[in-house]
Design a protein around this motif. Structure first.
Motif, mmCIF file in Angstrom:
data_model
loop_
_atom_site.group_PDB
_atom_site.id
_atom_site.type_symbol
_atom_site.label_atom_id
_atom_site.label_comp_id
_atom_site.label_asym_id
_atom_site.label_seq_id
_atom_site.Cartn_x
_atom_site.Cartn_y
_atom_site.Cartn_z
ATOM 1 N N ARG A 88 0.836 -1.210 0.000
ATOM 2 C CA ARG A 88 0.000 0.000 0.000
ATOM 3 C C ARG A 88 0.867 1.255 0.000
ATOM 4 O O ARG A 88 0.526 2.242 -0.652
ATOM 5 C CB ARG A 88 -0.927 0.019 1.224
ATOM 6 N N ALA A 89 1.979 1.214 0.701
ATOM 7 C CA ALA A 89 2.860 2.385 0.781
ATOM 8 C C ALA A 89 3.635 2.597 -0.515
ATOM 9 O O ALA A 89 3.904 3.735 -0.908
ATOM 10 C CB ALA A 89 3.833 2.240 1.949
ATOM 11 N N HIS A 90 4.002 1.504 -1.161
ATOM 12 C CA HIS A 90 4.850 1.574 -2.358
ATOM 13 C C HIS A 90 4.288 0.633 -3.427
ATOM 14 O O HIS A 90 4.863 -0.426 -3.696
ATOM 15 C CB HIS A 90 6.289 1.184 -2.006
ATOM 16 N N PRO A 91 3.181 1.000 -4.048
ATOM 17 C CA PRO A 91 2.531 0.108 -5.017
ATOM 18 C C PRO A 91 3.482 -0.328 -6.132
ATOM 19 O O PRO A 91 4.173 0.499 -6.738
ATOM 20 C CB PRO A 91 1.392 0.959 -5.576
ATOM 21 N N GLY A 92 3.536 -1.631 -6.359
ATOM 22 C CA GLY A 92 4.331 -2.176 -7.454
ATOM 23 C C GLY A 92 5.803 -2.364 -7.167
ATOM 24 O O GLY A 92 6.498 -3.043 -7.920
ATOM 25 N N ARG A 93 6.310 -1.795 -6.085
ATOM 26 C CA ARG A 93 7.750 -1.868 -5.818
ATOM 27 C C ARG A 93 8.195 -3.296 -5.503
ATOM 28 O O ARG A 93 9.283 -3.711 -5.888
ATOM 29 C CB ARG A 93 8.134 -0.937 -4.668
ATOM 30 N N LEU A 94 7.364 -4.057 -4.819
ATOM 31 C CA LEU A 94 7.724 -5.446 -4.487
ATOM 32 C C LEU A 94 7.878 -6.287 -5.749
ATOM 33 O O LEU A 94 8.813 -7.065 -5.874
ATOM 34 C CB LEU A 94 6.669 -6.071 -3.574
ATOM 35 N N GLN A 95 6.957 -6.137 -6.685
ATOM 36 C CA GLN A 95 7.025 -6.925 -7.910
ATOM 37 C C GLN A 95 8.282 -6.578 -8.709
ATOM 38 O O GLN A 95 8.935 -7.457 -9.244
ATOM 39 C CB GLN A 95 5.780 -6.708 -8.775
ATOM 40 N N ARG A 96 8.606 -5.298 -8.803
ATOM 41 C CA ARG A 96 9.815 -4.898 -9.534
ATOM 42 C C ARG A 96 11.054 -5.467 -8.868
ATOM 43 O O ARG A 96 11.981 -5.902 -9.541
ATOM 44 C CB ARG A 96 9.904 -3.379 -9.620
ATOM 45 N N SER A 97 11.080 -5.478 -7.560
ATOM 46 C CA SER A 97 12.231 -5.981 -6.822
ATOM 47 C C SER A 97 12.404 -7.483 -7.008
ATOM 48 O O SER A 97 13.514 -7.979 -7.082
ATOM 49 C CB SER A 97 12.077 -5.669 -5.334
ATOM 50 N N GLN A 98 11.305 -8.211 -7.083
ATOM 51 C CA GLN A 98 11.377 -9.656 -7.156
ATOM 52 C C GLN A 98 11.862 -10.150 -8.506
ATOM 53 O O GLN A 98 12.198 -11.320 -8.641
ATOM 54 C CB GLN A 98 10.024 -10.268 -6.799
ATOM 55 N N THR A 99 11.951 -9.270 -9.489
ATOM 56 C CA THR A 99 12.476 -9.692 -10.785
ATOM 57 C C THR A 99 13.995 -9.706 -10.766
ATOM 58 O O THR A 99 14.622 -10.264 -11.640
ATOM 59 C CB THR A 99 11.997 -8.751 -11.911
ATOM 60 N N GLY A 100 14.604 -9.108 -9.763
ATOM 61 C CA GLY A 100 16.056 -9.080 -9.641
ATOM 62 C C GLY A 100 16.577 -10.346 -8.991
ATOM 63 O O GLY A 100 15.848 -11.250 -8.629
ATOM 64 N N ARG A 101 17.861 -10.402 -8.838
ATOM 65 C CA ARG A 101 18.513 -11.561 -8.235
ATOM 66 C C ARG A 101 18.277 -11.595 -6.736
ATOM 67 O O ARG A 101 18.386 -10.589 -6.063
ATOM 68 C CB ARG A 101 19.999 -11.490 -8.532
ATOM 69 N N ARG A 102 17.962 -12.756 -6.223
ATOM 70 C CA ARG A 102 17.774 -12.929 -4.781
ATOM 71 C C ARG A 102 19.132 -12.951 -4.097
ATOM 72 O O ARG A 102 20.126 -13.355 -4.685
ATOM 73 C CB ARG A 102 17.042 -14.238 -4.502
ATOM 74 N N ILE A 103 19.143 -12.511 -2.862
ATOM 75 C CA ILE A 103 20.365 -12.578 -2.079
ATOM 76 C C ILE A 103 20.137 -13.529 -0.908
ATOM 77 O O ILE A 103 19.009 -13.861 -0.575
ATOM 78 C CB ILE A 103 20.787 -11.189 -1.549
ATOM 79 N N ARG A 104 21.210 -13.956 -0.318
ATOM 80 C CA ARG A 104 21.122 -14.802 0.858
ATOM 81 C C ARG A 104 22.178 -14.356 1.848
ATOM 82 O O ARG A 104 23.125 -13.666 1.495
ATOM 83 C CB ARG A 104 21.295 -16.277 0.499
ATOM 84 N N THR A 105 22.010 -14.763 3.069
ATOM 85 C CA THR A 105 22.953 -14.411 4.115
ATOM 86 C C THR A 105 23.840 -15.611 4.385
ATOM 87 O O THR A 105 23.363 -16.729 4.539
ATOM 88 C CB THR A 105 22.200 -14.014 5.404
ATOM 89 N N ALA A 106 25.132 -15.356 4.421
ATOM 90 C CA ALA A 106 26.097 -16.401 4.774
ATOM 91 C C ALA A 106 26.686 -16.029 6.132
ATOM 92 O O ALA A 106 26.979 -14.861 6.396
ATOM 93 C CB ALA A 106 27.203 -16.478 3.720
ATOM 94 N N THR A 107 26.845 -17.005 6.977
ATOM 95 C CA THR A 107 27.396 -16.764 8.304
ATOM 96 C C THR A 107 28.835 -17.231 8.337
ATOM 97 O O THR A 107 29.136 -18.360 7.932
ATOM 98 C CB THR A 107 26.578 -17.518 9.369
ATOM 99 N N LEU A 108 29.707 -16.369 8.815
ATOM 100 C CA LEU A 108 31.116 -16.719 8.981
ATOM 101 C C LEU A 108 31.429 -16.769 10.464
ATOM 102 O O LEU A 108 30.949 -15.942 11.240
ATOM 103 C CB LEU A 108 32.008 -15.658 8.336
ATOM 104 N N HIS A 109 32.244 -17.705 10.843
ATOM 105 C CA HIS A 109 32.706 -17.781 12.226
ATOM 106 C C HIS A 109 34.142 -17.284 12.235
ATOM 107 O O HIS A 109 35.020 -17.890 11.615
ATOM 108 C CB HIS A 109 32.614 -19.217 12.747
ATOM 109 N N VAL A 110 34.356 -16.168 12.892
ATOM 110 C CA VAL A 110 35.677 -15.540 12.944
ATOM 111 C C VAL A 110 36.088 -15.364 14.399
ATOM 112 O O VAL A 110 35.243 -15.349 15.296
ATOM 113 C CB VAL A 110 35.669 -14.179 12.202
ATOM 114 N N PRO A 111 37.380 -15.217 14.638
ATOM 115 C CA PRO A 111 37.821 -15.066 16.031
ATOM 116 C C PRO A 111 37.379 -13.727 16.613
ATOM 117 O O PRO A 111 37.207 -12.746 15.890
ATOM 118 C CB PRO A 111 39.349 -15.130 15.925
ATOM 119 N N ASP A 112 37.181 -13.715 17.921
ATOM 120 C CA ASP A 112 36.905 -12.473 18.647
ATOM 121 C C ASP A 112 38.236 -11.763 18.792
ATOM 122 O O ASP A 112 39.202 -12.320 19.325
ATOM 123 C CB ASP A 112 36.305 -12.797 20.018
ATOM 124 N N LEU A 113 38.308 -10.545 18.330
ATOM 125 C CA LEU A 113 39.565 -9.800 18.340
ATOM 126 C C LEU A 113 39.823 -9.073 19.656
ATOM 127 O O LEU A 113 40.815 -8.364 19.782
ATOM 128 C CB LEU A 113 39.601 -8.818 17.160
#
Length: 141
Positions: A88-113
């Motif tokens: 309702r706030a941004h008509p059509g913006r979701l559909q335009r966005s979904q035509t692009g490439r999806r992203i995902r989150t990768a988790t890295l385990h790194v040392p505490d500095l």
């Protein structure tokens, strides 16, 4: 007939609604969720504050929505309400966005500095490298 002012008011109300849903969920999540969200989005914490506060007219970019859902762990009903208000706030913006490439989150385990500042700098560096790698991959296609 709706005037431009009425449409703008309805969109602002819907934006306040979806930002309110996000803010309520974040308020009920463990400490550090806002920081994890900022890192996952490649932004700073002030950006997260702006996209969760209805006082700011900063909309949530559509490509960030799936990442937000994943990090914040949106329950199904809240997800539906958020998406309805967003549309309702941004008509059509979701559909335009979904035509692009999806992203995902990768988790890295790194040392505490050993210091919050050094850990933050390392996290930001790793985020920057991932963003640059994604751009290179996209440029090759």
């Amino acid at each position: 007939m709706n005037t431009v002012a009425e449409i703008a008011g309805a969109e602002a109300s819907a934006m306040a609604e979806y930002k309110g849903i996000l803010q309520r969920l974040l308020d009920n999540r463990p400490s550090g969720t806002r920081q994890r969200l900022a890192l996952a989005l490649g932004k700073n914490r002030s950006f997260v504050s702006q996209i969760t506060n209805a006082s700011y007219a900063v909309p949530i970019p559509a490509p960030h929505i799936e990442t937000i859902f994943e990090i914040v762990h949106f329950p199904p009903l809240e997800r539906q309400a958020f998406l309805a208000a967003y549309d309702r706030a941004h008509p059509g913006r979701l559909q335009r966005s979904q035509t692009g490439r999806r992203i995902r989150t990768a988790t890295l385990h790194v040392p505490d500095l050993g210091s919050e500042e050094r850990n933050r700098r390392l996290d930001q560096m790793l985020t920057d490298v991932a963003v640059q790698m994604a751009r290179i991959i996209e440029d090759e296609k």
